[in-house]
Design a protein around this motif. Sequence first.
Motif, PDB file in Angstrom:
ATOM      1  N   VAL A 137       0.815  -1.217   0.000  1.00 41.52           N
ATOM      2  CA  VAL A 137       0.000   0.000   0.000  1.00 41.52           C
ATOM      3  C   VAL A 137       0.848   1.267   0.000  1.00 41.52           C
ATOM      4  CG1 VAL A 137      -1.734   1.298   1.295  1.00 41.52           C
ATOM      5  CG2 VAL A 137      -1.916  -1.187   1.124  1.00 41.52           C
ATOM      6  N   ASN A 138       2.004   1.226   0.672  1.00 44.26           N
ATOM      7  CA  ASN A 138       2.731   2.467   0.956  1.00 44.26           C
ATOM      8  C   ASN A 138       4.038   2.655   0.210  1.00 44.26           C
ATOM      9  OD1 ASN A 138       0.827   3.329   2.997  1.00 44.26           O
ATOM     10  ND2 ASN A 138       1.680   1.757   4.321  1.00 44.26           N
ATOM     11  N   ASP A 139       4.661   1.593  -0.287  1.00 45.69           N
ATOM     12  CA  ASP A 139       5.985   1.734  -0.881  1.00 45.69           C
ATOM     13  C   ASP A 139       5.902   2.408  -2.246  1.00 45.69           C
ATOM     14  OD1 ASP A 139       8.675   1.021  -2.083  1.00 45.69           O
ATOM     15  OD2 ASP A 139       8.840   0.066  -0.129  1.00 45.69           O
ATOM     16  N   ALA A 140       6.818   3.335  -2.490  1.00 47.21           N
ATOM     17  CA  ALA A 140       6.806   4.085  -3.748  1.00 47.21           C
ATOM     18  C   ALA A 140       7.395   3.289  -4.904  1.00 47.21           C
ATOM     19  CB  ALA A 140       7.586   5.391  -3.581  1.00 47.21           C
ATOM     20  N   SER A 141       8.158   2.241  -4.611  1.00 45.52           N
ATOM     21  CA  SER A 141       8.822   1.468  -5.662  1.00 45.52           C
ATOM     22  C   SER A 141       7.859   0.491  -6.321  1.00 45.52           C
ATOM     23  CB  SER A 141      10.008   0.695  -5.056  1.00 45.52           C
ATOM     24  OG  SER A 141      10.492  -0.277  -5.960  1.00 45.52           O
ATOM     25  N   LEU A 142       7.770   0.566  -7.653  1.00 46.69           N
ATOM     26  CA  LEU A 142       6.905  -0.360  -8.390  1.00 46.69           C
ATOM     27  C   LEU A 142       7.374  -1.792  -8.200  1.00 46.69           C
ATOM     28  CD1 LEU A 142       4.735  -1.138 -10.441  1.00 46.69           C
ATOM     29  CD2 LEU A 142       6.344  -0.517 -12.261  1.00 46.69           C
ATOM     30  N   GLY A 143       8.680  -2.016  -8.270  1.00 50.32           N
ATOM     31  CA  GLY A 143       9.210  -3.364  -8.095  1.00 50.32           C
ATOM     32  C   GLY A 143       8.892  -3.936  -6.732  1.00 50.32           C
ATOM     33  N   THR A 144       8.981  -3.117  -5.703  1.00 52.72           N
ATOM     34  CA  THR A 144       8.674  -3.572  -4.344  1.00 52.72           C
ATOM     35  C   THR A 144       7.213  -3.950  -4.215  1.00 52.72           C
ATOM     36  OG1 THR A 144      10.435  -2.239  -3.369  1.00 52.72           O
ATOM     37  CG2 THR A 144       8.634  -2.896  -1.915  1.00 52.72           C
ATOM     38  N   ARG A 145       6.331  -3.140  -4.801  1.00 52.59           N
ATOM     39  CA  ARG A 145       4.894  -3.439  -4.707  1.00 52.59           C
ATOM     40  C   ARG A 145       4.560  -4.730  -5.456  1.00 52.59           C
ATOM     41  NH1 ARG A 145       4.495   1.867  -6.313  1.00 52.59           N
ATOM     42  NH2 ARG A 145       3.042   1.452  -8.029  1.00 52.59           N
ATOM     43  N   LEU A 146       5.195  -4.958  -6.586  1.00 52.60           N
ATOM     44  CA  LEU A 146       4.953  -6.197  -7.329  1.00 52.60           C
ATOM     45  C   LEU A 146       5.451  -7.408  -6.546  1.00 52.60           C
ATOM     46  CD1 LEU A 146       5.841  -5.114 -10.973  1.00 52.60           C
ATOM     47  CD2 LEU A 146       3.586  -5.789 -10.120  1.00 52.60           C
ATOM     48  N   LYS A 147       6.602  -7.272  -5.891  1.00 49.56           N
ATOM     49  CA  LYS A 147       7.101  -8.365  -5.054  1.00 49.56           C
ATOM     50  C   LYS A 147       6.170  -8.614  -3.875  1.00 49.56           C
ATOM     51  CE  LYS A 147      12.067  -8.161  -5.994  1.00 49.56           C
ATOM     52  NZ  LYS A 147      13.421  -7.907  -5.401  1.00 49.56           N
ATOM     53  N   ALA A 148       5.645  -7.536  -3.306  1.00 51.23           N
ATOM     54  CA  ALA A 148       4.733  -7.679  -2.173  1.00 51.23           C
ATOM     55  C   ALA A 148       3.481  -8.445  -2.586  1.00 51.23           C
ATOM     56  CB  ALA A 148       4.366  -6.307  -1.618  1.00 51.23           C
ATOM     57  N   VAL A 149       2.970  -8.157  -3.783  1.00 50.46           N
ATOM     58  CA  VAL A 149       1.802  -8.897  -4.283  1.00 50.46           C
ATOM     59  C   VAL A 149       2.156 -10.363  -4.477  1.00 50.46           C
ATOM     60  CG1 VAL A 149       0.207  -9.170  -6.202  1.00 50.46           C
ATOM     61  CG2 VAL A 149       0.772  -6.892  -5.387  1.00 50.46           C
ATOM     62  N   ARG A 150       3.327 -10.595  -5.050  1.00 49.32           N
ATOM     63  CA  ARG A 150       3.730 -11.968  -5.376  1.00 49.32           C
ATOM     64  C   ARG A 150       3.810 -12.850  -4.139  1.00 49.32           C
ATOM     65  NH1 ARG A 150       9.547 -13.688  -8.147  1.00 49.32           N
ATOM     66  NH2 ARG A 150       9.201 -15.953  -8.104  1.00 49.32           N
ATOM     67  N   TYR A 151       4.327 -12.314  -3.042  1.00 50.13           N
ATOM     68  CA  TYR A 151       4.564 -13.133  -1.858  1.00 50.13           C
ATOM     69  C   TYR A 151       3.518 -12.936  -0.767  1.00 50.13           C
ATOM     70  CZ  TYR A 151       9.109 -14.101  -3.929  1.00 50.13           C
ATOM     71  OH  TYR A 151      10.108 -14.511  -4.778  1.00 50.13           O
ATOM     72  N   ALA A 152       2.526 -12.112  -1.022  1.00 47.61           N
ATOM     73  CA  ALA A 152       1.507 -11.856  -0.004  1.00 47.61           C
ATOM     74  C   ALA A 152       0.788 -13.151   0.363  1.00 47.61           C
ATOM     75  CB  ALA A 152       0.507 -10.816  -0.510  1.00 47.61           C
ATOM     76  N   GLY A 153       0.600 -13.349   1.652  1.00 48.21           N
ATOM     77  CA  GLY A 153      -0.055 -14.559   2.114  1.00 48.21           C
ATOM     78  C   GLY A 153      -1.534 -14.343   2.371  1.00 48.21           C
ATOM     79  N   ALA A 154      -1.997 -14.822   3.513  1.00 47.39           N
ATOM     80  CA  ALA A 154      -3.411 -14.732   3.848  1.00 47.39           C
ATOM     81  C   ALA A 154      -3.603 -13.828   5.056  1.00 47.39           C
ATOM     82  CB  ALA A 154      -3.973 -16.125   4.122  1.00 47.39           C
ATOM     83  N   GLY A 155      -4.874 -13.634   5.418  1.00 42.95           N
ATOM     84  CA  GLY A 155      -5.195 -12.826   6.583  1.00 42.95           C
ATOM     85  C   GLY A 155      -5.920 -11.548   6.208  1.00 42.95           C
ATOM     86  N   PRO A 156      -6.682 -10.999   7.139  1.00 43.08           N
ATOM     87  CA  PRO A 156      -7.484  -9.796   6.863  1.00 43.08           C
ATOM     88  C   PRO A 156      -6.650  -8.600   6.425  1.00 43.08           C
ATOM     89  CG  PRO A 156      -8.189 -10.836   8.907  1.00 43.08           C
ATOM     90  CD  PRO A 156      -6.938 -11.534   8.497  1.00 43.08           C
ATOM     91  N   HIS A 157      -5.495  -8.383   7.060  1.00 40.52           N
ATOM     92  CA  HIS A 157      -4.661  -7.232   6.712  1.00 40.52           C
ATOM     93  C   HIS A 157      -4.169  -7.345   5.272  1.00 40.52           C
ATOM     94  CE1 HIS A 157      -1.005  -4.486   7.848  1.00 40.52           C
ATOM     95  NE2 HIS A 157      -1.858  -3.913   7.030  1.00 40.52           N
ATOM     96  N   VAL A 158      -3.745  -8.553   4.885  1.00 39.58           N
ATOM     97  CA  VAL A 158      -3.275  -8.774   3.510  1.00 39.58           C
ATOM     98  C   VAL A 158      -4.417  -8.586   2.531  1.00 39.58           C
ATOM     99  CG1 VAL A 158      -2.330 -10.477   1.920  1.00 39.58           C
ATOM    100  CG2 VAL A 158      -1.416 -10.300   4.238  1.00 39.58           C
ATOM    101  N   ARG A 159      -5.601  -9.110   2.860  1.00 39.30           N
ATOM    102  CA  ARG A 159      -6.737  -8.971   1.951  1.00 39.30           C
ATOM    103  C   ARG A 159      -7.113  -7.506   1.752  1.00 39.30           C
ATOM    104  NH1 ARG A 159      -9.824 -12.434   4.051  1.00 39.30           N
ATOM    105  NH2 ARG A 159     -11.139 -11.127   5.375  1.00 39.30           N
ATOM    106  N   ARG A 160      -7.095  -6.726   2.835  1.00 41.42           N
ATOM    107  CA  ARG A 160      -7.407  -5.297   2.700  1.00 41.42           C
ATOM    108  C   ARG A 160      -6.366  -4.585   1.848  1.00 41.42           C
ATOM    109  NH1 ARG A 160      -8.867  -6.040   8.217  1.00 41.42           N
ATOM    110  NH2 ARG A 160      -6.822  -5.254   8.912  1.00 41.42           N
ATOM    111  N   ALA A 161      -5.106  -4.978   1.998  1.00 44.35           N
ATOM    112  CA  ALA A 161      -4.051  -4.359   1.192  1.00 44.35           C
ATOM    113  C   ALA A 161      -4.208  -4.722  -0.277  1.00 44.35           C
ATOM    114  CB  ALA A 161      -2.681  -4.799   1.709  1.00 44.35           C
ATOM    115  N   LEU A 162      -4.549  -5.970  -0.569  1.00 46.15           N
ATOM    116  CA  LEU A 162      -4.765  -6.386  -1.954  1.00 46.15           C
ATOM    117  C   LEU A 162      -5.952  -5.649  -2.569  1.00 46.15           C
ATOM    118  CD1 LEU A 162      -4.155 -10.237  -1.645  1.00 46.15           C
ATOM    119  CD2 LEU A 162      -2.707  -8.595  -2.861  1.00 46.15           C
ATOM    120  N   ILE A 163      -7.007  -5.474  -1.793  1.00 46.55           N
ATOM    121  CA  ILE A 163      -8.176  -4.739  -2.285  1.00 46.55           C
ATOM    122  C   ILE A 163      -7.796  -3.301  -2.596  1.00 46.55           C
ATOM    123  CG2 ILE A 163     -10.421  -3.800  -1.611  1.00 46.55           C
ATOM    124  CD1 ILE A 163     -10.920  -6.401  -0.081  1.00 46.55           C
TER     125      ILE A 163
END
Length: 296
Positions: free
Chosen positions: A179-205
């Motif tokens: 949600v917060n990182d300015a780097s496109l590469g970092t955000r794509l990596k975060a999506v790739r490795y994101a797991g489960a849980g309410p916090h992750v789901r809200r961030a993906l949304i």
Amino acid sequence: MDHPDNYDALIDALFEGRATPEEAARLLGDTAGDELEELAEIVDTLSRIDPSLRTPSESQFRSARKAVLDRIVAAEAPAPGRFSRWLPLAAALAAFVVGLAIGRSDAGPAETLTLTDLVERGARQTAAGMSTPFRYSNLRLRELDDGNLAMSVDVAAELDLVRPKDDLLVNDILASSLVNDASLGTRLKAVRYAGAGPHVRRALIAAALDDPDFSVRLRALERLIERNAPAAETQEALLAVIANEESVVMRLLALEALDDDYIGSDLIETLDNETAGDGEAAVLWYARQRLDRRSL
């Protein structure tokens, strides 16, 4: 045991409880060096440990021991001497004491540390000549009538971790970075490795609906559908994508994952009113196909 060559054996006896009071006094008396005084304090602490304390878990012990070792490494290295090889043992014993404190079971509720508590400990380390992991920026302050300072500051620190992909802290970091990182590469990596849980789901949304980059929005939407498409929050997000997303590909993907209960005349009417180009027409056509299949 008085001979200097036997000091190692005497220290072994001291920690194993075999040393006599006279031997301990000779080793730990006023003429002993600072290192032995530190060992004496540790031995005294161990002798007063409450036997009712619960033994710490392996991870708690490793964490406590590493913290003590890190502080020793950060401090100025002592001059070589006949007792210097005992400092790692002293660190391990001190970590053991800390670990027991962590595992206290009957001493009341566990201490809750705030960020202010942690940075204050860092300040104590700095005052003692050791480094602190925290960095401060964007200071805002004003002096109060009583002479105190009211301060606001951004706190940053580098944190190195090796943990499983489903670890709670790992996923909290990934969700925040998405949600917060300015780097496109970092955000794509975060999506790739994101797991489960309410916090992750809200961030993906949030990423699927609002990220400025199409590739992040698309990957977040795919990950959201893959993780838990039937969830009510996910279904609401899919409707928002269908209604507001510019990408036809994403709208069709969201429409494909939308439950039949959400596909009705209201959705068709909304899409029909918004249809202007070929892309919108494709979304409307597919929605009608879904509605027709549902009606069969």
